[in-house]
Design an enzyme around this catalytic site. Structure first.
Site, PDB file in Angstrom:
ATOM      1  N   ARG A  99       0.861  -1.181   0.000  1.00  8.95           N
ATOM      2  CA  ARG A  99       0.000   0.000   0.000  1.00  8.95           C
ATOM      3  C   ARG A  99       0.898   1.233   0.000  1.00  8.95           C
ATOM      4  NH1 ARG A  99      -4.714  -1.584  -2.014  1.00  8.95           N
ATOM      5  NH2 ARG A  99      -5.742  -3.195  -0.767  1.00  8.95           N
ATOM      6  N   ALA A 134     -11.018  -7.543  -0.256  1.00  8.61           N
ATOM      7  CA  ALA A 134     -11.844  -6.331  -0.240  1.00  8.61           C
ATOM      8  C   ALA A 134     -11.783  -5.664  -1.600  1.00  8.61           C
ATOM      9  CB  ALA A 134     -11.357  -5.369   0.850  1.00  8.61           C
ATOM     10  N   LEU A 183     -13.722  -2.151  -4.170  1.00 10.59           N
ATOM     11  CA  LEU A 183     -14.633  -1.024  -4.326  1.00 10.59           C
ATOM     12  C   LEU A 183     -16.009  -1.470  -4.812  1.00 10.59           C
ATOM     13  CD1 LEU A 183     -12.296   1.507  -6.167  1.00 10.59           C
ATOM     14  CD2 LEU A 183     -12.855   1.477  -3.739  1.00 10.59           C
ATOM     15  N   GLU A 224     -16.010   7.439   2.757  1.00  7.95           N
ATOM     16  CA  GLU A 224     -15.961   6.005   2.462  1.00  7.95           C
ATOM     17  C   GLU A 224     -16.721   5.209   3.520  1.00  7.95           C
ATOM     18  OE1 GLU A 224     -12.929   2.273   1.583  1.00  7.95           O
ATOM     19  OE2 GLU A 224     -12.155   4.065   2.556  1.00  7.95           O
ATOM     20  N   GLU A 267      -1.211  -6.293  -7.096  1.00  9.98           N
ATOM     21  CA  GLU A 267      -1.756  -7.624  -6.843  1.00  9.98           C
ATOM     22  C   GLU A 267      -0.841  -8.737  -7.355  1.00  9.98           C
ATOM     23  OE1 GLU A 267      -5.675  -7.717  -8.410  1.00  9.98           O
ATOM     24  OE2 GLU A 267      -6.513  -6.476  -6.807  1.00  9.98           O
TER      25      GLU A 267
END
Length: 210
Positions: A72, A84, A86, A128, A152
């Site tokens: 990240r 997880a 969006l 969010e 990823e």
């Protein structure tokens, strides 16, 4: 003895005199609102406008959780997380989105779904909203694995005992919001009324109606 007070978050919307969007990205944007305060003054509030997210705590029959690690960049860490993603489509059913993310990131399907928690990740600076699901009755998904790219492509996968996730969260070794909240919420549910008392997977979600 002082009586306990029942508390519950309540929706409110203070008057906005002006709203501008100085930045628009591919998935999120930044908005600046001028908001009337209770004393009559007007203050500027900058915040990220976000489509919302779903996360999945997938629990197997050994009380282990499917986790993955991913770099990240904003925090310069490779974090252990739960699957997880969006809510890419406005009004998308969050359960369908969670099932898709579990397949794409972990190649797992689940026969039993519940809602663990609904949270705002950083309400002082972003709108969010995240729904964290509990998935049980796990099995390997059929078909080919989802093609990965960018961060990823460096993803690692593991199954970790729930008790170890709770220990790591309390020790300051694990930091991902959804993993920490999901693990602690699951442990609390197990110690309380049990997992069958959790909300059904299609429970209303006012923050992101579907």
């Amino acid at each position: 003895m002082e009586a306990y007070v029942a508390i519950k978050d309540t929706p409110q919307e203070w008057q906005v005199t002006e709203s501008v969007t100085p930045f628009e990205g591919a998935k999120t944007s930044v908005r600046t609102d001028r908001v009337v305060m209770p004393d009559g003054s007007v203050a500027g509030r900058d915040y990220q406008v976000h489509p919302g997210s779903v996360a999945v705590l997938a629990l197997d029959d050994r009380s282990c959780v499917a986790v993955l690690s991913q770099y990240r960049h904003p925090v310069r860490h490779k974090l252990w997380e739960i699957p997880a993603g969006l809510l890419d489509v406005p009004g998308e059913n969050p359960l369908r989105a969670a099932q898709r993310e579990l397949y794409e990131e972990a190649h797992i399907k689940a026969g039993d779904w519940r809602v663990l928690a609904d949270v705002y990740t950083s309400p002082g600076g972003s709108d969010e909203a995240v729904r964290i699901f509990l998935a049980r009755d796990l099995s390997e998904s059929e078909g080919e694995r989802f093609a990965v790219s960018e961060e990823e492509a460096d993803m690692e996968h593991a199954r970790v005992p729930l008790a170890e996730l709770v220990r790591g969260a309390l020790a300051g070794e694990l930091h991902n919001t959804c993993l920490v909240i999901g693990a602690l919420a699951l442990a609390a549910a197990q110690a309380g009324d049990g997992l069958d008392a959790l909300r059904p997977a299609e429970a209303p979600w006012p923050a992101r109606p579907f």
